[in-house]
Design an enzyme around this catalytic site. Structure first.
Site, PDB file in Angstrom:
ATOM      1  N   GLY A 122       0.808  -1.218   0.000  1.00 51.03           N
ATOM      2  CA  GLY A 122       0.000   0.000   0.000  1.00 51.03           C
ATOM      3  C   GLY A 122       0.840   1.268   0.000  1.00 51.03           C
ATOM      4  O   GLY A 122       0.519   2.244  -0.681  1.00 51.03           O
ATOM      5  N   THR A 123       1.902   1.277   0.759  1.00 53.98           N
ATOM      6  CA  THR A 123       2.742   2.464   0.846  1.00 53.98           C
ATOM      7  C   THR A 123       3.325   2.806  -0.518  1.00 53.98           C
ATOM      8  O   THR A 123       3.294   3.969  -0.943  1.00 53.98           O
ATOM      9  CB  THR A 123       3.879   2.222   1.860  1.00 53.98           C
ATOM     10  N   CYS A 127       1.322   1.378  11.745  1.00 58.00           N
ATOM     11  CA  CYS A 127       2.473   2.019  11.123  1.00 58.00           C
ATOM     12  C   CYS A 127       3.026   3.139  11.962  1.00 58.00           C
ATOM     13  O   CYS A 127       4.190   3.468  11.900  1.00 58.00           O
ATOM     14  CB  CYS A 127       2.110   2.529   9.751  1.00 58.00           C
ATOM     15  N   THR A 179      12.151  -7.587 -10.773  1.00 57.41           N
ATOM     16  CA  THR A 179      11.591  -8.912 -11.030  1.00 57.41           C
ATOM     17  C   THR A 179      10.304  -9.083 -10.236  1.00 57.41           C
ATOM     18  O   THR A 179      10.268  -8.831  -9.037  1.00 57.41           O
ATOM     19  CB  THR A 179      12.608  -9.993 -10.642  1.00 57.41           C
ATOM     20  N   ASN A 223      -8.608   3.496   8.199  1.00 56.97           N
ATOM     21  CA  ASN A 223      -8.064   2.320   8.874  1.00 56.97           C
ATOM     22  C   ASN A 223      -8.220   2.343  10.384  1.00 56.97           C
ATOM     23  O   ASN A 223      -8.069   1.328  11.037  1.00 56.97           O
ATOM     24  CB  ASN A 223      -6.584   2.151   8.511  1.00 56.97           C
ATOM     25  N   HIS A 227      -1.792  -7.888   2.076  1.00 57.24           N
ATOM     26  CA  HIS A 227      -1.752  -8.413   3.452  1.00 57.24           C
ATOM     27  C   HIS A 227      -2.945  -7.973   4.302  1.00 57.24           C
ATOM     28  O   HIS A 227      -3.103  -8.435   5.427  1.00 57.24           O
ATOM     29  CB  HIS A 227      -0.425  -8.067   4.143  1.00 57.24           C
TER      30      HIS A 227
HETATM   31  C1  LIG Z   1      -5.422   2.916   4.743  1.00 63.05           C
HETATM   32  C2  LIG Z   1      -4.043   2.406   4.617  1.00 63.05           C
HETATM   33  N1  LIG Z   1      -3.236   2.905   3.658  1.00 63.05           N
HETATM   34  C3  LIG Z   1      -1.982   2.462   3.489  1.00 63.05           C
HETATM   35  C4  LIG Z   1      -1.440   1.480   4.288  1.00 63.05           C
HETATM   36  C5  LIG Z   1      -0.011   1.032   4.052  1.00 63.05           C
HETATM   37  O1  LIG Z   1       0.072  -0.232   3.504  1.00 63.05           O
HETATM   38  P1  LIG Z   1       1.428  -1.099   3.597  1.00 63.05           P
HETATM   39  O2  LIG Z   1       1.826  -1.108   5.010  1.00 63.05           O
HETATM   40  O3  LIG Z   1       1.060  -2.407   3.054  1.00 63.05           O
HETATM   41  O4  LIG Z   1       2.455  -0.431   2.776  1.00 63.05           O
HETATM   42  C6  LIG Z   1      -2.245   0.933   5.304  1.00 63.05           C
HETATM   43  C7  LIG Z   1      -1.774  -0.120   6.220  1.00 63.05           C
HETATM   44  O5  LIG Z   1      -0.768  -0.159   6.792  1.00 63.05           O
HETATM   45  C8  LIG Z   1      -3.567   1.412   5.467  1.00 63.05           C
HETATM   46  O6  LIG Z   1      -4.363   0.927   6.431  1.00 63.05           O
HETATM   47  C1  LIG Z   2      23.202  -7.021 -11.532  1.00 66.26           C
HETATM   48  C2  LIG Z   2      21.737  -6.917 -11.279  1.00 66.26           C
HETATM   49  N1  LIG Z   2      21.261  -5.839 -10.636  1.00 66.26           N
HETATM   50  C3  LIG Z   2      19.945  -5.707 -10.356  1.00 66.26           C
HETATM   51  C4  LIG Z   2      19.020  -6.672 -10.706  1.00 66.26           C
HETATM   52  C5  LIG Z   2      17.578  -6.457 -10.369  1.00 66.26           C
HETATM   53  O1  LIG Z   2      17.095  -7.322  -9.396  1.00 66.26           O
HETATM   54  P1  LIG Z   2      15.531  -7.586  -9.218  1.00 66.26           P
HETATM   55  O2  LIG Z   2      14.980  -7.849 -10.582  1.00 66.26           O
HETATM   56  O3  LIG Z   2      15.447  -8.749  -8.332  1.00 66.26           O
HETATM   57  O4  LIG Z   2      14.920  -6.360  -8.652  1.00 66.26           O
HETATM   58  C6  LIG Z   2      19.486  -7.807 -11.386  1.00 66.26           C
HETATM   59  C7  LIG Z   2      18.581  -8.887 -11.840  1.00 66.26           C
HETATM   60  O5  LIG Z   2      17.583  -8.761 -12.439  1.00 66.26           O
HETATM   61  C8  LIG Z   2      20.862  -7.930 -11.678  1.00 66.26           C
HETATM   62  O6  LIG Z   2      21.336  -9.001 -12.326  1.00 66.26           O
END
Ligand SMILES: Cc1ncc(COP(=O)(O)O)c(C=O)c1O
Ligand SMILES: Cc1ncc(COP(=O)(O)O)c(C=O)c1O
Lengths: 380, 376
Positions: free
Chosen positions: B71-72, B323, B237, B151, B201
């Site tokens: 969410g963030t 949070c 990824t 929330n 989550h």
């Molecule tokens: C209304 C609301 N917005 C945003 C968030 C942030 O989500 P996250 O912690 O998954 O980044 C939350 C929960 O933490 C939430 O309740």
């Molecule tokens: C050298 C290198 N840096 C960064 C990444 C990025 O990682 P990710 O896709 O897990 O965010 C990769 C692979 O994709 C990588 O081989």
């Protein structure tokens, strides 16, 4: 089935999966919550943090869990540049970085930073003298990858660190994503300030990773919110994910200790055999290459067709880095080696895991030989 | 002693079917979705299957869904993208005083960069007034960011009416849908929103994954880049297995929505009835709130002591959002609802419930609260 694309991603280790599943089942609370459920989840995250830190030889407080390598690289580069913009506006990187480093630099260039892109030699290595010459009093960040993801070249991180260390205003970031668990690196000795990891490259899960940020360093956060992870990375912490990162690191180091010499032998064998095949140009360096990556080109043939021919025989390789597989073009990295477009446009990467066997390598070699012969015939 | 978890608004346990799905897939499908070979293709299928489920659930097209880490990230990405694409058209932003920190702190950061932010108040029931939104709108307003469900006390904001007002204004409309997604009907077309964020989550899915809806045609600037994933809207990824788990969680919710809603209403009712035994205020609105959150204020007790004691007897609740936890600052949401009654914001207990909560849990929770408040 022979999977030789372990630089794109690895098959997660069973124990990592078990650990993720167990934590998800039993300790799913929000570690920011003040109650027991939260406390227990929080303790697990802290234990994972301390395990990760001890494997990297750094302090527990220096580990920030992230959603993967790309996020770690983005935070490190943009976070430092934004935080310390008042100290100087010059930043340095190499010409063969992964897009998750290159593109943040490009964005910073658009926003007024001066960027030096260090060239590489035929082996894909930057020159330490080039770096020396590029450094100025205005330089606030140098980012150089430990191991290149396409050709496997190892950069002289310790020497680079020693140079940067003479400039107290400048920070050193290392993309360690391909190096961890394959090529040793002492972060403290090499004076590395920030270091990125992505767990799915070493038996962990996708969407999990970490960033090492030396204690004294502040980094502007890219996500504002609940101020988790030393205020550097807001968002509910992925508890099971964090635990699985530490687990994957442990598993990976165990395998490294057990199987590194075997991997090195196979790598040399593969390299030697490939370089003797007619029509192949090697791109990976002979010396100073990570033990899991071999890259070559088939200048007279189409590498995509070649890869598909191998896939028909259930051998899985990649033509460019997975992250840019969609854009069929020259490999940016191989281009920088200066061997011409034909070579840059026909590269193939084989990447091994510690599970790869000599037998698999021999079978793959056979199929490679046959395919090259067959495709060359067809061309005539 | 069986512990009781009534903090589902902070995060939820994973549904057994979600765990099962993920554990099964994890060992089988591990390709990188960007790889063109069959390993990659089957991984990509997982990602796209959840994408289609989300799109169908909110009345969007699959191409309008961008996976995030939660969410963030969704909130940050939407807001930063919106102000960047609109910066030539004005510098005024409208939000509310009761947003999550993942919106409020972004707005505060933007204020430092020279944007003007109007933080709309809410009434005693926790609702933003549509009239206030209308009055706050200026020609130079470029973004309105309002949460769908709060929330801390569960009030459902009049998003559709606000969407109507904004329909012929240049301002982009972002909705933090983290507490709403899957809990109440949600159709982006009806609501006329440009961005909507959600997190897995909160609906019994895994942590570390969420999505951002970005309306087709709305300019978009990525926050995290360096790869072609998510059509260049979110590099990195893809978190394939968690995305598949998220998909399963959505499926489970959709199948059981009526049942879950009924159950939560019932639990809510039981808590309200049982708490009659002690003097208290209910902060959640009687009408127009999600049934799974009940916020209550008590008199003359120290909230820290109350929470600690509840925790000791095995009752996990919270005072504000998780949070901002780590400290018991008075809730900014309650302060906004009752600006003249400081105590009310101090001594808040949020009961939030869901998967696995029983009537017995609710009764026990209320009784324990009463016991401890009386003791203190
Ligand atoms: C209304 C609301 N917005 C945003 C968030 C942030 O989500 P996250 O912690 O998954 O980044 C939350 C929960 O933490 C939430 O309740
Ligand atoms: C050298 C290198 N840096 C960064 C990444 C990025 O990682 P990710 O896709 O897990 O965010 C990769 C692979 O994709 C990588 O081989």
């Amino acid at each position: 089935m022979i999977y030789l694309d372990n630089s794109a991603t690895t098959k997660p280790d069973r124990s990592v999966l078990e650990s993720y599943t167990k934590i998800s089942t039993d300790f799913w609370a929000n570690p920011s919550s003040m109650h027991q459920f939260g406390g227990e989840a929080g303790q697990l995250v802290e234990r994972a943090r301390s395990q990760a830190a001890s494997i990297l030889g750094v302090n527990t407080s220096e580990i920030i869990f992230t959603s993967g390598g790309t996020e770690s690289n983005n935070i490190a580069i943009k976070g430092i540049a934004i935080q310390y913009a008042n100290r100087g506006n010059h930043i340095i990187t190499s010409k063969i970085e992964h897009p998750s480093v290159r593109e943040p630099f490009e964005q910073l260039a658009e926003n007024g930073f001066r960027v030096t892109y260090l060239p590489v030699d035929l082996d894909g290595r930057i020159s330490v003298d080039d770096l020396k010459n590029a450094m100025t009093e205005e330089t606030i960040l140098v980012s150089v990858m430990h191991v290149n993801n396409e050709i496997g070249t190892i950069q002289p991180i310790e020497e680079i660190g020693a140079i940067i260390n003479k400039y107290p205003k400048c920070f050193f970031h290392v993309d360690g994503i391909q190096g961890f668990g394959k090529v040793p690196l002492d972060l403290v000795k090499s004076k590395v300030d920030l270091y990125s990891l992505s767990a799915h490259k070493f038996y962990g899960l996708k969407g999990t990773g970490l960033l090492y940020v030396r204690d004294a360093i502040q980094v502007a956060s890219l996500l504002a919110g609940g101020n988790q992870e030393r205020r550097i990375r807001s968002g509910t912490v992925n508890v099971a994910g964090a635990v699985s990162v530490a687990k994957a690191m442990r598993v990976s180091m165990e395998k490294y200790n057990k199987y590194l010499s075997k991997m090195k032998e196979m790598h040399s064998f593969l390299y030697r055999e490939l370089s003797e095949i007619n029509g192949i140009v090697m791109n990976s360096p002979l010396a100073g290459c990570a033990p899991h990556i071999v890259n070559f080109s088939i200048p007279e043939l189409n590498n995509e067709v070649f890869a598909r021919t191998l896939e028909e025989k259930q051998i899985y390789v990649s033509t460019t880095s997975a992250c840019s597989s969609k854009t069929r073009a020259l490999s940016k990295v191989v281009s920088e080696l200066g061997k011409g477009d034909k070579v840059a446009g026909s590269s193939v990467r084989l990447s091994l895991s510690f599970e790869t066997t000599q037998e698999e390598i021999e079978t793959a070699l056979e199929v490679i030989r046959e395919s090259i012969e067959k495709l060359s015939e067809l061309k005539k | 002693m069986k512990r009781i978890y009534l903090d589902h608004a902070a995060t939820t346990p994973m549904h057994p079917e979600v765990i099962e799905t993920m554990s099964k897939l994890m060992g089988e499908i591990y390709g990188n979705p960007s790889s063109t070979h069959s390993f990659g293709r089957e991984a990509k299928k997982l990602v796209d299957s959840t994408r289609r489920k989300i799109a169908a659930a909110i009345g969007a097209a699959p191409q309008e869904i961008v996976f995030t880490s939660g969410g963030t990230e969704g909130n940050n990405t939407a807001i930063f993208s919106a102000v960047r694409s609109m910066k030539d058209k004005g510098n005024h932003i409208i939000t509310t005083q009761i947003e999550h920190h993942a919106v409020l702190n972004v707005c505060r950061q933007l204020e430092k960069q020279g944007f003007t932010v109007t933080y709309l108040p809410v009434d005693q029931n926790g609702f933003v007034s549509v009239e206030d939104v209308k009055n706050a709108l200026k020609p130079e307003t470029i973004l309105v960011s309002i949460m769908y469900v709060n929330n801390e006390m569960g009030a459902i904001q009049p998003i559709q009416e606000i969407g109507e007002i904004l329909a012929d204004h240049q301002a982009l409309f972002h909705v933090d849908g983290v507490q709403a997604f899957c809990k109440i009907p949600l159709n982006v077309e009806k609501l006329k929103v440009d961005f909507l964020s959600a997190a897995s989550h909160k609906i019994n899915g895994p942590k570390g994954v969420g999505f951002l809806y970005v309306k087709k045609g709305v300019p978009f600037f990525a926050l995290q880049f360096g790869g072609d994933q998510e059509r260049k809207r979110r590099a990195g990824t893809e978190n394939t297995i968690s995305i598949a788990g998220f998909g399963k969680a959505i499926e489970v919710y959709e199948k059981n929505l009526d049942l879950y809603t009924e159950r939560n209403k019932n639990i809510n009712q039981i808590l309200r009835e049982e708490l009659e035994g002690i003097e208290h205020f209910i902060n959640s609105p009687k009408e127009g709130a999600v049934p799974n959150i009940l916020s209550v204020s008590f008199h003359d007790v120290c909230v820290q002591a109350l929470l600690t004691n509840l925790d000791i007897v095995g009752l996990a609740v919270s005072s504000g959002s998780a949070c901002s936890a780590g400290s018991h600052e008075p809730s900014h949401v309650l302060k906004a609802m009752f600006p003249d009654d400081e105590d009310r914001a101090q001594i808040v207990i949020r009961y939030s419930f869901g998967l696995g909560t029983t009537e017995e849990d609710a009764r026990k929770a209320a009784r324990k609260t009463i016991e401890i408040v009386k003791k203190l």
